[in-house]
Design a protein around this motif. Structure first.
Motif, PDB file in Angstrom:
ATOM      1  N   SER A   1       0.836  -1.204   0.000  1.00 35.80           N
ATOM      2  CA  SER A   1       0.000   0.000   0.000  1.00 35.80           C
ATOM      3  C   SER A   1       0.870   1.252   0.000  1.00 35.80           C
ATOM      4  O   SER A   1       0.557   2.233  -0.675  1.00 35.80           O
ATOM      5  CB  SER A   1      -0.917   0.018   1.222  1.00 35.80           C
ATOM      6  N   ALA A   2       1.964   1.214   0.757  1.00 35.39           N
ATOM      7  CA  ALA A   2       2.873   2.363   0.810  1.00 35.39           C
ATOM      8  C   ALA A   2       3.481   2.632  -0.556  1.00 35.39           C
ATOM      9  O   ALA A   2       3.552   3.785  -1.004  1.00 35.39           O
ATOM     10  CB  ALA A   2       3.962   2.129   1.850  1.00 35.39           C
ATOM     11  N   LEU A   3       3.910   1.573  -1.230  1.00 34.07           N
ATOM     12  CA  LEU A   3       4.487   1.747  -2.559  1.00 34.07           C
ATOM     13  C   LEU A   3       3.456   2.249  -3.562  1.00 34.07           C
ATOM     14  O   LEU A   3       3.763   3.093  -4.413  1.00 34.07           O
ATOM     15  CB  LEU A   3       5.106   0.436  -3.042  1.00 34.07           C
ATOM     16  N   LEU A   4       2.246   1.739  -3.464  1.00 31.10           N
ATOM     17  CA  LEU A   4       1.176   2.207  -4.339  1.00 31.10           C
ATOM     18  C   LEU A   4       0.902   3.690  -4.117  1.00 31.10           C
ATOM     19  O   LEU A   4       0.752   4.460  -5.069  1.00 31.10           O
ATOM     20  CB  LEU A   4      -0.101   1.386  -4.099  1.00 31.10           C
ATOM     21  N   LEU A   5       0.871   4.097  -2.858  1.00 36.70           N
ATOM     22  CA  LEU A   5       0.639   5.508  -2.542  1.00 36.70           C
ATOM     23  C   LEU A   5       1.810   6.386  -2.978  1.00 36.70           C
ATOM     24  O   LEU A   5       1.604   7.519  -3.422  1.00 36.70           O
ATOM     25  CB  LEU A   5       0.363   5.680  -1.050  1.00 36.70           C
ATOM     26  N   LEU A   6       3.030   5.888  -2.861  1.00 40.80           N
ATOM     27  CA  LEU A   6       4.184   6.657  -3.331  1.00 40.80           C
ATOM     28  C   LEU A   6       4.113   6.863  -4.845  1.00 40.80           C
ATOM     29  O   LEU A   6       4.382   7.954  -5.354  1.00 40.80           O
ATOM     30  CB  LEU A   6       5.485   5.953  -2.966  1.00 40.80           C
ATOM     31  N   GLY A   7       3.736   5.811  -5.559  1.00 43.32           N
ATOM     32  CA  GLY A   7       3.567   5.932  -7.006  1.00 43.32           C
ATOM     33  C   GLY A   7       2.450   6.896  -7.364  1.00 43.32           C
ATOM     34  O   GLY A   7       2.574   7.697  -8.295  1.00 43.32           O
ATOM     35  N   ALA A   8       1.359   6.844  -6.606  1.00 39.34           N
ATOM     36  CA  ALA A   8       0.243   7.755  -6.852  1.00 39.34           C
ATOM     37  C   ALA A   8       0.642   9.197  -6.554  1.00 39.34           C
ATOM     38  O   ALA A   8       0.229  10.119  -7.264  1.00 39.34           O
ATOM     39  CB  ALA A   8      -0.956   7.356  -6.007  1.00 39.34           C
ATOM     40  N   ALA A   9       1.460   9.400  -5.530  1.00 38.11           N
ATOM     41  CA  ALA A   9       1.922  10.752  -5.208  1.00 38.11           C
ATOM     42  C   ALA A   9       2.806  11.290  -6.330  1.00 38.11           C
ATOM     43  O   ALA A   9       2.687  12.457  -6.712  1.00 38.11           O
ATOM     44  CB  ALA A   9       2.683  10.756  -3.889  1.00 38.11           C
ATOM     45  N   ALA A  10       3.658  10.433  -6.862  1.00 38.22           N
ATOM     46  CA  ALA A  10       4.509  10.862  -7.975  1.00 38.22           C
ATOM     47  C   ALA A  10       3.673  11.183  -9.209  1.00 38.22           C
ATOM     48  O   ALA A  10       3.914  12.177  -9.898  1.00 38.22           O
ATOM     49  CB  ALA A  10       5.531   9.778  -8.287  1.00 38.22           C
ATOM     50  N   ALA A  11       2.681  10.353  -9.478  1.00 34.26           N
ATOM     51  CA  ALA A  11       1.829  10.581 -10.649  1.00 34.26           C
ATOM     52  C   ALA A  11       0.894  11.765 -10.456  1.00 34.26           C
ATOM     53  O   ALA A  11       0.487  12.402 -11.429  1.00 34.26           O
ATOM     54  CB  ALA A  11       1.023   9.325 -10.953  1.00 34.26           C
ATOM     55  N   SER A  12       0.566  12.069  -9.214  1.00 33.32           N
ATOM     56  CA  SER A  12      -0.375  13.166  -8.973  1.00 33.32           C
ATOM     57  C   SER A  12       0.237  14.533  -9.248  1.00 33.32           C
ATOM     58  O   SER A  12      -0.478  15.530  -9.289  1.00 33.32           O
ATOM     59  CB  SER A  12      -0.931  13.114  -7.553  1.00 33.32           C
ATOM     60  N   THR A  13       1.549  14.585  -9.454  1.00 32.48           N
ATOM     61  CA  THR A  13       2.142  15.843  -9.886  1.00 32.48           C
ATOM     62  C   THR A  13       1.720  16.164 -11.313  1.00 32.48           C
ATOM     63  O   THR A  13       1.673  17.320 -11.704  1.00 32.48           O
ATOM     64  CB  THR A  13       3.682  15.809  -9.799  1.00 32.48           C
ATOM     65  N   ARG A  14       1.377  15.134 -12.077  1.00 33.27           N
ATOM     66  CA  ARG A  14       0.889  15.316 -13.453  1.00 33.27           C
ATOM     67  C   ARG A  14      -0.628  15.227 -13.550  1.00 33.27           C
ATOM     68  O   ARG A  14      -1.248  15.876 -14.364  1.00 33.27           O
ATOM     69  CB  ARG A  14       1.496  14.259 -14.365  1.00 33.27           C
ATOM     70  N   VAL A  15      -1.218  14.346 -12.722  1.00 33.02           N
ATOM     71  CA  VAL A  15      -2.676  14.143 -12.731  1.00 33.02           C
ATOM     72  C   VAL A  15      -3.216  14.553 -11.366  1.00 33.02           C
ATOM     73  O   VAL A  15      -3.160  13.771 -10.422  1.00 33.02           O
ATOM     74  CB  VAL A  15      -3.022  12.666 -13.015  1.00 33.02           C
ATOM     75  N   PRO A  16      -3.728  15.769 -11.251  1.00 27.30           N
ATOM     76  CA  PRO A  16      -4.204  16.247  -9.955  1.00 27.30           C
ATOM     77  C   PRO A  16      -5.332  15.376  -9.395  1.00 27.30           C
ATOM     78  O   PRO A  16      -6.224  14.953 -10.122  1.00 27.30           O
ATOM     79  CB  PRO A  16      -4.721  17.656 -10.239  1.00 27.30           C
ATOM     80  N   GLY A  17      -5.224  15.053  -8.109  1.00 23.86           N
ATOM     81  CA  GLY A  17      -6.271  14.282  -7.449  1.00 23.86           C
ATOM     82  C   GLY A  17      -6.069  12.784  -7.477  1.00 23.86           C
ATOM     83  O   GLY A  17      -6.799  12.050  -6.811  1.00 23.86           O
ATOM     84  N   LEU A  18      -5.096  12.307  -8.241  1.00 25.18           N
ATOM     85  CA  LEU A  18      -4.877  10.861  -8.340  1.00 25.18           C
ATOM     86  C   LEU A  18      -4.467  10.276  -6.996  1.00 25.18           C
ATOM     87  O   LEU A  18      -4.964   9.222  -6.601  1.00 25.18           O
ATOM     88  CB  LEU A  18      -3.817  10.547  -9.389  1.00 25.18           C
ATOM     89  N   GLY A  19      -3.595  10.950  -6.279  1.00 22.56           N
ATOM     90  CA  GLY A  19      -3.154  10.463  -4.968  1.00 22.56           C
ATOM     91  C   GLY A  19      -4.300  10.371  -3.990  1.00 22.56           C
ATOM     92  O   GLY A  19      -4.423   9.398  -3.246  1.00 22.56           O
ATOM     93  N   THR A  20      -5.150  11.363  -3.990  1.00 25.55           N
ATOM     94  CA  THR A  20      -6.316  11.351  -3.105  1.00 25.55           C
ATOM     95  C   THR A  20      -7.256  10.219  -3.475  1.00 25.55           C
ATOM     96  O   THR A  20      -7.768   9.526  -2.591  1.00 25.55           O
ATOM     97  CB  THR A  20      -7.053  12.702  -3.189  1.00 25.55           C
ATOM     98  N   ALA A  21      -7.465  10.010  -4.757  1.00 28.42           N
ATOM     99  CA  ALA A  21      -8.355   8.937  -5.211  1.00 28.42           C
ATOM    100  C   ALA A  21      -7.821   7.565  -4.798  1.00 28.42           C
ATOM    101  O   ALA A  21      -8.578   6.721  -4.304  1.00 28.42           O
ATOM    102  CB  ALA A  21      -8.531   9.008  -6.722  1.00 28.42           C
ATOM    103  N   VAL A  22      -6.528   7.353  -4.961  1.00 27.27           N
ATOM    104  CA  VAL A  22      -5.930   6.071  -4.574  1.00 27.27           C
ATOM    105  C   VAL A  22      -6.039   5.870  -3.072  1.00 27.27           C
ATOM    106  O   VAL A  22      -6.364   4.768  -2.603  1.00 27.27           O
ATOM    107  CB  VAL A  22      -4.459   5.995  -5.043  1.00 27.27           C
ATOM    108  N   SER A  23      -5.817   6.909  -2.307  1.00 32.58           N
ATOM    109  CA  SER A  23      -5.926   6.821  -0.849  1.00 32.58           C
ATOM    110  C   SER A  23      -7.347   6.450  -0.427  1.00 32.58           C
ATOM    111  O   SER A  23      -7.548   5.581   0.433  1.00 32.58           O
ATOM    112  CB  SER A  23      -5.516   8.144  -0.224  1.00 32.58           C
ATOM    113  N   VAL A  24      -8.327   7.077  -1.044  1.00 36.43           N
ATOM    114  CA  VAL A  24      -9.727   6.789  -0.719  1.00 36.43           C
ATOM    115  C   VAL A  24     -10.086   5.351  -1.099  1.00 36.43           C
ATOM    116  O   VAL A  24     -10.749   4.647  -0.331  1.00 36.43           O
ATOM    117  CB  VAL A  24     -10.661   7.803  -1.418  1.00 36.43           C
TER     118      VAL A  24
END
Length: 66
Positions: free
Chosen positions: A34-57
């Protein structure tokens, strides 16, 4: 005076930071995948706003449904 673009950038940065915090909490709790998935989502959310929040939810919803 703050423009709309400044507010958008601030919210985008806040989303990335909170996703990184969620990833750190997951890692501390022993959930490495889950941590790795969230880290990847955080990196991708710099390009796609809201992706990190969506993955977390989604991670929280899946955990509750188990």
């Amino acid at each position: 005076m703050t423009t709309t673009r400044d507010r958008t950038d601030l919210l985008k940065d806040a989303s990335t930071v909170t996703t990184l915090i969620d990833a750190a909490v997951e890692f501390v709790n022993g959930r490495k995948r889950s941590a790795l998935l969230l880290l990847g989502a955080a990196a991708a959310s710099t390009r796609v706003p809201g992706l990190g929040t969506a993955v977390s939810v989604v991670l929280r919803a899946v955990r509750r449904l188990r």
